[in-house]
Design a protein around this motif. Structure first.
Motif, short mmCIF file in Angstrom:
data_model
loop_
_atom_site.label_atom_id
_atom_site.label_comp_id
_atom_site.label_asym_id
_atom_site.label_seq_id
_atom_site.Cartn_x
_atom_site.Cartn_y
_atom_site.Cartn_z
N HIS A 139 2.53 1.82 -0.99
CA HIS A 139 1.95 1.28 0.25
C HIS A 139 2.90 0.34 0.99
O HIS A 139 3.68 -0.37 0.38
CB HIS A 139 0.58 0.61 0.01
CG HIS A 139 0.61 -0.65 -0.79
ND1 HIS A 139 -0.35 -0.94 -1.73
CD2 HIS A 139 1.44 -1.71 -0.80
CE1 HIS A 139 -0.10 -2.13 -2.27
NE2 HIS A 139 0.99 -2.61 -1.72
N ASN A 143 -1.46 -0.07 3.45
CA ASN A 143 -1.70 1.34 3.77
C ASN A 143 -1.47 2.17 2.52
O ASN A 143 -0.33 2.55 2.19
CB ASN A 143 -0.77 1.78 4.90
CG ASN A 143 -1.08 1.07 6.18
OD1 ASN A 143 -2.03 1.43 6.89
ND2 ASN A 143 -0.33 0.01 6.49
N GLU A 144 -2.55 2.44 1.83
CA GLU A 144 -2.47 3.16 0.58
C GLU A 144 -2.19 4.65 0.84
O GLU A 144 -2.31 5.11 1.99
CB GLU A 144 -3.79 2.99 -0.20
CG GLU A 144 -4.12 1.54 -0.57
CD GLU A 144 -3.28 0.99 -1.74
OE1 GLU A 144 -2.14 1.46 -1.96
OE2 GLU A 144 -3.77 0.06 -2.40
N SER A 147 -2.78 7.22 4.09
CA SER A 147 -2.92 6.55 5.39
C SER A 147 -2.14 7.32 6.46
O SER A 147 -1.00 7.73 6.23
CB SER A 147 -2.36 5.12 5.31
OG SER A 147 -3.09 4.34 4.41
N THR A 162 -3.50 -1.08 -7.02
CA THR A 162 -3.11 -2.27 -6.25
C THR A 162 -3.95 -3.47 -6.64
O THR A 162 -3.43 -4.59 -6.76
CB THR A 162 -3.24 -1.97 -4.74
OG1 THR A 162 -2.34 -0.92 -4.41
CG2 THR A 162 -2.92 -3.19 -3.89
N PRO A 220 3.23 6.46 1.67
CA PRO A 220 3.26 5.76 2.96
C PRO A 220 4.63 5.16 3.29
O PRO A 220 5.03 5.12 4.45
CB PRO A 220 2.21 4.66 2.79
CG PRO A 220 1.31 5.17 1.71
CD PRO A 220 2.14 6.01 0.81
#
Ligand code: F6R
Length: 261
Positions: A139, A143-144, A147, A162, A220
């Protein structure tokens, strides 16, 4: 291809990036910084604070936008990113508190918080230099995987990975919020210069995927391959899975000094 600079340790990374921030603010006292939280950017903030103590520079007009915030932490919680930015960035650097923004994680305001934040960044003229760390999930911001590369500031759900990684900041893993509000990948990509830092073996896979892997929303970090000005600053451990490492070292060793980073 992103520029990849392999440094000896976190302090060297901090000095290098703090130097670039200093140059930016010297040229443009109203510079807009994109701020990150977590452990990774701390050497940059520390090095910049040392640089300011040694050679004062007017930073009172600098503006800043943080990447993300947890949703629903009580006001003033010491691990809210608002508190972290104020403690680790605004106070030690002597920035003007009213010019530094963090997205609001107040549940009551969430329906409009993302659009408000986007507008504030646009009104400030956009971000000049965006600091980034990377999660082990790949990420950027929060934004995992999955996304959209076009996404803007909005609410996201943190992955269990996370939440586990960030549990070290909280008294118990259960205390880590499930939701966050984060700049989107589309927001991040509008910044004029991206500076992505990573340290340690735990980040090597995410860095290799971001720099050399296929461009995919499943990673991402790979969005950086679509940006025209990216600097990736890593230690040897985080660089460990890069295929083109020799080329990156060669390019950095032969870079004309006037180009900066
Ligand atoms: C923090 C952020 C995250 C972190 C990432 C790495 O504002 O947006 O993307 O950069 O989770 O965290 P650390 O640096 O603690 O390893």
């Amino acid at each position: 291809m992103a520029e990849v600079i392999v440094v000896e340790n976190e302090d060297a990374a901090g000095e290098l990036v703090a130097g670039a921030i200093r140059e930016l603010i010297t040229a443009r006292p109203e510079a807009v910084l994109g701020l990150a939280t977590g452990s990774t950017p701390l050497p940059v903030y520390r090095a910049f604070a040392r640089s300011l103590a040694a050679r004062p520079l007017d930073v009172s007009r600098v503006r800043g936008f943080s990447l993300d915030e947890y949703v629903g932490l009580p006001d003033g919680h010491r691990e809210s990113y608002r508190a972290v930015i104020s403690r680790d960035v605004v106070a030690p650097l002597g920035l003007t508190p009213g010019r530094i923004r963090v997205p609001s994680g107040d549940p009551a305001g969430l329906p409009t918080a993302g659009a408000d934040y986007e507008q504030a960044i646009v009104d400030a003229g956009g971000v000049d230099l965006q600091l980034l760390g990377i999660g082990r999930t790949g990420h950027l911001g929060f934004n995992e995987p999955g996304s959209s590369f076009a996404s803007l500031t909005r609410v996201k759900t943190l992955t269990p990975q996370t939440r586990a990684d960030n549990a070290r900041f909280f008294d118990s893993p259960a205390e880590v919020p499930i939701h966050c509000i984060t700049q989107g990948l589309g927001t991040i990509m509008r910044a004029r210069h991206l500076v992505l830092l990573a340290f340690g073996h735990g980040k090597a896979t995410a860095i290799a995927a971001a720099v050399e892997g296929p461009v995919t929303s499943s990673q991402p970090g790979s969005a950086i391959q679509l940006h025209p000005h990216v600097t990736v600053v890593v230690d040897e451990a985080a660089a460990g899975r890069l295929t083109n490492l020799d080329y990156f070292r060669y390019a950095w060793a032969n870079k004309p000094a006037w180009q900066g980073i």
